[in-house]
Motif scaffolding. Structure first.
Motif, mmCIF file in Angstrom:
data_model
loop_
_atom_site.group_PDB
_atom_site.id
_atom_site.type_symbol
_atom_site.label_atom_id
_atom_site.label_comp_id
_atom_site.label_asym_id
_atom_site.label_seq_id
_atom_site.Cartn_x
_atom_site.Cartn_y
_atom_site.Cartn_z
ATOM 1 N N TYR A 1 0.358 -3.527 -35.509
ATOM 2 C CA TYR A 1 1.361 -4.286 -36.253
ATOM 3 C C TYR A 1 2.012 -5.417 -35.444
ATOM 4 O O TYR A 1 2.740 -6.242 -36.003
ATOM 5 N N GLY A 2 1.793 -5.423 -34.145
ATOM 6 C CA GLY A 2 2.389 -6.451 -33.300
ATOM 7 C C GLY A 2 3.632 -5.948 -32.574
ATOM 8 O O GLY A 2 4.237 -4.937 -32.946
ATOM 9 N N HIS A 3 4.024 -6.674 -31.535
ATOM 10 C CA HIS A 3 5.162 -6.244 -30.706
ATOM 11 C C HIS A 3 6.488 -6.354 -31.455
ATOM 12 O O HIS A 3 7.427 -5.618 -31.160
ATOM 13 N N GLY A 4 6.574 -7.261 -32.430
ATOM 14 C CA GLY A 4 7.784 -7.336 -33.236
ATOM 15 C C GLY A 4 8.003 -6.041 -33.998
ATOM 16 O O GLY A 4 9.143 -5.551 -34.111
ATOM 17 N N ALA A 5 6.923 -5.472 -34.528
ATOM 18 C CA ALA A 5 7.015 -4.187 -35.224
ATOM 19 C C ALA A 5 7.384 -3.080 -34.246
ATOM 20 O O ALA A 5 8.164 -2.174 -34.576
ATOM 21 N N GLY A 6 6.832 -3.168 -33.048
ATOM 22 C CA GLY A 6 7.173 -2.169 -32.030
ATOM 23 C C GLY A 6 8.649 -2.209 -31.688
ATOM 24 O O GLY A 6 9.296 -1.153 -31.544
ATOM 25 N N ASP A 7 9.208 -3.419 -31.582
ATOM 26 C CA ASP A 7 10.642 -3.549 -31.314
ATOM 27 C C ASP A 7 11.461 -2.955 -32.457
ATOM 28 O O ASP A 7 12.494 -2.301 -32.226
ATOM 29 N N LEU A 8 11.013 -3.184 -33.693
ATOM 30 C CA LEU A 8 11.725 -2.631 -34.850
ATOM 31 C C LEU A 8 11.709 -1.107 -34.815
ATOM 32 O O LEU A 8 12.718 -0.460 -35.126
ATOM 33 N N VAL A 9 10.581 -0.533 -34.436
ATOM 34 C CA VAL A 9 10.495 0.931 -34.314
ATOM 35 C C VAL A 9 11.484 1.439 -33.279
ATOM 36 O O VAL A 9 12.192 2.436 -33.511
ATOM 37 N N LEU A 10 11.564 0.770 -32.139
ATOM 38 C CA LEU A 10 12.509 1.180 -31.099
ATOM 39 C C LEU A 10 13.947 1.137 -31.602
ATOM 40 O O LEU A 10 14.746 2.030 -31.319
ATOM 41 N N VAL A 11 14.274 0.086 -32.357
ATOM 42 C CA VAL A 11 15.635 -0.058 -32.892
ATOM 43 C C VAL A 11 15.927 1.056 -33.894
ATOM 44 O O VAL A 11 16.999 1.679 -33.861
ATOM 45 N N LYS A 12 14.973 1.321 -34.803
ATOM 46 C CA LYS A 12 15.178 2.352 -35.826
ATOM 47 C C LYS A 12 15.298 3.745 -35.207
ATOM 48 O O LYS A 12 16.148 4.554 -35.618
ATOM 49 N N ILE A 13 14.474 4.019 -34.223
ATOM 50 C CA ILE A 13 14.544 5.324 -33.541
ATOM 51 C C ILE A 13 15.880 5.468 -32.821
ATOM 52 O O ILE A 13 16.505 6.535 -32.841
ATOM 53 N N SER A 14 16.342 4.380 -32.218
ATOM 54 C CA SER A 14 17.638 4.409 -31.523
ATOM 55 C C SER A 14 18.762 4.700 -32.502
ATOM 56 O O SER A 14 19.702 5.444 -32.189
ATOM 57 N N GLU A 15 18.679 4.120 -33.699
ATOM 58 C CA GLU A 15 19.695 4.374 -34.716
ATOM 59 C C GLU A 15 19.684 5.835 -35.154
ATOM 60 O O GLU A 15 20.747 6.430 -35.380
ATOM 61 N N VAL A 16 18.498 6.422 -35.271
ATOM 62 C CA VAL A 16 18.399 7.847 -35.612
ATOM 63 C C VAL A 16 19.042 8.698 -34.527
ATOM 64 O O VAL A 16 19.790 9.643 -34.806
ATOM 65 N N PHE A 17 18.763 8.361 -33.273
ATOM 66 C CA PHE A 17 19.355 9.108 -32.152
ATOM 67 C C PHE A 17 20.881 9.034 -32.196
ATOM 68 O O PHE A 17 21.567 10.043 -31.999
ATOM 69 N N GLN A 18 21.402 7.845 -32.438
ATOM 70 C CA GLN A 18 22.859 7.658 -32.466
ATOM 71 C C GLN A 18 23.494 8.470 -33.596
ATOM 72 O O GLN A 18 24.583 9.037 -33.434
ATOM 73 N N ARG A 19 22.817 8.526 -34.749
ATOM 74 C CA ARG A 19 23.368 9.273 -35.883
ATOM 75 C C ARG A 19 23.278 10.783 -35.687
ATOM 76 O O ARG A 19 24.139 11.532 -36.143
ATOM 77 N N THR A 20 22.234 11.221 -35.004
ATOM 78 C CA THR A 20 21.928 12.652 -34.952
ATOM 79 C C THR A 20 22.563 13.362 -33.764
ATOM 80 O O THR A 20 22.901 14.545 -33.849
ATOM 81 N N LYS A 21 22.733 12.683 -32.665
ATOM 82 C CA LYS A 21 23.246 13.325 -31.459
ATOM 83 C C LYS A 21 24.691 13.759 -31.640
ATOM 84 O O LYS A 21 25.420 13.255 -32.493
ATOM 85 N N ASN A 22 25.107 14.713 -30.808
ATOM 86 C CA ASN A 22 26.513 15.118 -30.794
ATOM 87 C C ASN A 22 27.367 14.007 -30.192
ATOM 88 O O ASN A 22 26.873 13.158 -29.437
ATOM 89 N N GLN A 23 28.637 14.038 -30.494
ATOM 90 C CA GLN A 23 29.538 12.966 -30.052
ATOM 91 C C GLN A 23 29.608 12.882 -28.529
ATOM 92 O O GLN A 23 29.750 11.801 -27.969
ATOM 93 N N THR A 24 29.505 14.021 -27.857
ATOM 94 C CA THR A 24 29.619 14.028 -26.390
ATOM 95 C C THR A 24 28.293 13.767 -25.689
ATOM 96 O O THR A 24 28.262 13.607 -24.473
ATOM 97 N N ASP A 25 27.201 13.741 -26.446
ATOM 98 C CA ASP A 25 25.895 13.522 -25.833
ATOM 99 C C ASP A 25 25.721 12.056 -25.450
ATOM 100 O O ASP A 25 26.288 11.155 -26.077
ATOM 101 N N TYR A 26 24.901 11.857 -24.440
ATOM 102 C CA TYR A 26 24.671 10.508 -23.895
ATOM 103 C C TYR A 26 23.193 10.191 -24.066
ATOM 104 O O TYR A 26 22.323 10.993 -23.715
ATOM 105 N N VAL A 27 22.900 8.990 -24.607
ATOM 106 C CA VAL A 27 21.503 8.595 -24.795
ATOM 107 C C VAL A 27 21.285 7.213 -24.214
ATOM 108 O O VAL A 27 22.131 6.322 -24.339
#
Length: 350
Positions: A238-264
């Protein structure tokens, strides 16, 4: 961390202001006391008493700012006592009608103490009162009458000094705000990943070192080392632009799912590192599974196609004596095992 840096800059600014206020108080005390002595020699008792009062006020302000830390109160006492003293000198003429010449110290001091907007307002009020005394002496029974040309030139000069002081104060504020903004940008570049907005590898290493430095068995912690499965194929297809989008979306999932005290943080490339305080290996594995499931349920939209992305996770609890490198290596081995066993799974390190 960014808030901490802002607080440091604010404290530095307050300390600098305290030093300036203390210096001005000391200078004001010295000058008014010296002028009081000259007034006594000239047998000008009213002027001497006025200058003695001003000297005492400056001395009190100096004491408060140096020993009590009351910077704001001291600055207000200084500036308003200065206004009163200057108006008195305009009213009486001081020594040989030279009293009004002292009013030129009002603009820079007023703007420094009050700031640009309030300082200009106070200067406008001061100018109005000065004009009332000089141009309408009969209305206030002024004790000294000045030549009209002197009054005009004094007013023009004062307004010019006020304009230049306001321009300097504006420039000073702009420089301070630009420095603050630059400091924030540099801090963000040093501690955060530009693409995902997560903490970067450097910040994560500092965080790990801090946790190890204060570690005790009652305050255990664990780490998760995550890797996006088949990420290279996403980039290739899909290209590196798509890869960057995947990284951003995964990061958003991590931020939503992790506990408040967890560090990512973004550890590098498609790898992410979690630091889980007050978490043993069993609890950390449960967190890893929750994160993995959340990523699996998330689709990433690329043009007209939705793709599924999975992650593999290595889990490791910190034990006394482990270095940062050993801790990361153990988690990386567990991550490699998860990849080897088919990906989209979590594995706890031994």
């Amino acid at each position: 961390m960014r808030i901490k840096n802002q607080n440091k800059l604010q404290r530095f600014g307050e300390l600098q202001q305290a030093r300036v206020i203390a210096l001005f108080s000391l200078v004001g005390l010295s000058i008014t006391f010296l002028m009081m002595c000259f007034a006594l020699l000239n047998n000008d008792t009213p002027l001497a008493l006025c200058l003695l009062s001003a000297s005492a006020i400056y001395g009190l302000a100096f004491y408060w700012v140096k020993n009590k830390g009351k910077v704001k109160l001291s600055s207000y006492i200084i500036i308003y006592s200065l206004y009163i003293l200057m108006l008195y000198l305009v009213y009486t003429g001081g020594v040989a009608s030279t009293g009004p010449l002292w009013i030129f110290i009002v603009p820079p001091v007023s703007l420094y103490v009050h700031g640009l907007k309030k300082g200009l307002l106070n200067i406008a009020i001061f100018v109005s009162l000065t004009c009332l005394i000089m141009f309408f002496p009969h209305s206030v029974y002024a004790q000294d009458i000045y030549p009209f040309e002197f009054k005009l030139r004094l007013l023009y000069s004062f307004l010019t000094i006020s304009f230049l002081s306001a321009l300097y104060e504006f420039s000073r504020n702009e420089l301070y705000n630009n420095a603050l903004e630059l400091n924030q940008k540099l801090h963000k570049l040093a501690h955060f990943d530009e693409l995902t907005g997560l903490h970067n590898r450097r910040d994560a290493q500092l965080k790990l070192n801090q946790n190890i430095a204060v570690f005790n068995p009652e305050q255990r912690f664990s780490i998760l080392l995550c890797d996006i499965d088949y990420f290279k194929l996403v980039n290739d297809k899909y290209g590196h632009g798509a890869g960057d989008l995947v990284l951003v979306k995964i990061s958003e999932v991590f931020q939503r799912t992790k506990n408040q005290t967890d560090y990512v943080s973004r550890w590098g490339g498609e790898e992410f590192l979690f630091i889980l305080p007050q978490t043993d290996q069993i609890e950390a594995f449960e967190v890893a599974e929750r994160l993995r499931s959340a990523v699996f349920e998330q689709s990433v939209s690329l043009d007209d196609e939705d793709i599924k992305v999975t992650i593999s996770i290595g889990v490791k609890e910190y034990h006394m004596g482990l270095s940062v490198d050993q801790l990361i290596n153990d988690a990386d081995k567990a991550l490699y095992e998860a990849k080897k066993l088919g990906r989209n799974r979590s594995i706890s390190a031994a």
